[in-house]
Design an enzyme around this catalytic site. Sequence first.
Site, PDB file in Angstrom:
ATOM      1  CD  GLN A   1      -1.363   0.192   3.622  1.00 46.61           C
ATOM      2  OE1 GLN A   1      -2.273   0.445   3.570  1.00 46.61           O
ATOM      3  NE2 GLN A   1      -0.866  -0.258   5.079  1.00 46.61           N
TER       4      GLN A   1
ATOM      5  NE  ARG B   1      11.326  -2.395  11.227  1.00 42.29           N
ATOM      6  CZ  ARG B   1      10.654  -3.643  11.553  1.00 42.29           C
ATOM      7  NH1 ARG B   1      10.400  -4.323  10.629  1.00 42.29           N
ATOM      8  NH2 ARG B   1      10.851  -3.778  12.738  1.00 42.29           N
TER       9      ARG B   1
ATOM     10  CE1 TYR C   1      19.007  -3.687  17.102  1.00 38.08           C
ATOM     11  CE2 TYR C   1      17.689  -3.985  19.092  1.00 38.08           C
ATOM     12  CZ  TYR C   1      17.831  -3.699  17.819  1.00 38.08           C
ATOM     13  OH  TYR C   1      16.704  -3.882  17.132  1.00 38.08           O
TER      14      TYR C   1
ATOM     15  CG  ASP D   1       3.721  -8.212  12.683  1.00 38.77           C
ATOM     16  OD1 ASP D   1       4.144  -9.112  13.455  1.00 38.77           O
ATOM     17  OD2 ASP D   1       3.974  -6.985  12.543  1.00 38.77           O
TER      18      ASP D   1
END
Length: 393
Positions: free
Chosen positions: A36, A109, A213, A291
Amino acid sequence: MGSAPLRVAVVGSGIGGLTAAIALQAKGFEVEVYDQAGELSEIGAGVSLGGNGMRVFDALGLGQAVRDVASNLQRIEFHHWKTGDIFYEHPMGDWYDEKMGGPFLGAHRADLHQVLLAGFDGEPHLGKRCTAVHEAPDGVEIEFADATTARADIVVGADGLRSAVRRHVTGPNEAVFSAMSCFRGLVPIDKVPGGDTFGLTFFLGPNRHLVVYPVRGGELINFVAYVPDPEWTLESWSSKCEPADAVAAFEGWNDTVTTMLGNVEETGRWALYDREPLRKWSTERVTLLGDAAHPMLPHAGQGSNQAVEDAAALAEYLTTDGLSVAEALRRYEHLRKARTRKIQMGSRGNAACFQLPDGPAADERNARLVALPDNVAWIHGYDVYADIRDSLS
């Protein structure tokens, strides 16, 4: 399943969706990915990858590329919220790699996403928000908000917590708000006191905790700071807040924490949701992944890893001789459901454990940490490929 390559539509181009697309292409499927988003931008911050997820990336030929953009976390440490003193530590690095079958990495990410985009033979179709799925005996049609449609033999819903594909599979169900939100950000390592020594680092305190981290080969420190907050209900990776809000939320904490929170240029904030475990993931031609199937709170650091395991299992079952598409999807769901449910429920419980006030309960928790490496081995040392082989033998 026939000689002509089956067409698979993956709805969602996140970590799970792209890993599934790559794994399915490697097995000979024709794969199209739909998302999307109007553009793929550097949304999000850090993601942790355990040996269980890295095993899949290694099998897909992506392991070295992932290692090249990530940071290999050499230790795990738990610090007291006020003093900053370490009350538990354990080596990771080579020890973890040998015990768990792969490294424990911290990655930005966006960097991981670029590795996956490069590994996918094609380009995701952007601006394609799924609004409906129509399934027939001979295929599946996806409707998008821009009034276009796409057809495929199989549809994989990797479209996140508020999955449109899930509505087709299970009907409507409500997200569960944790009454907690998190601040997230990235800070140059030279602006974090002691940042050059960080591995996987926890700061635990009353009603709050942080997970910290390095990512991007140690250039940046990623932090996630969790606070109870029933008022902040916005669930969006792109939502922002003032860095001062995070500093205020951790007033009185040690200098490392407050300095790090104060030195971030841009702080993201979003509410934390999951869902009750689903009773059903699949129909005859449609299934869910990541998810969309099992959204979990981040307190076990396993959301991305479980999506990657899903991707491997789905591709393996869909290419198992003698299984129809429907049976392959049922086998996939059966293998994955119990494990992901257990991790979902464990993630819920970890938040309270991480946010105990000083006193006997916190002391008891700290004493139990000595068993942490053995207690998480069933998660991090898991071999999805071996589990599939066992299920088919």
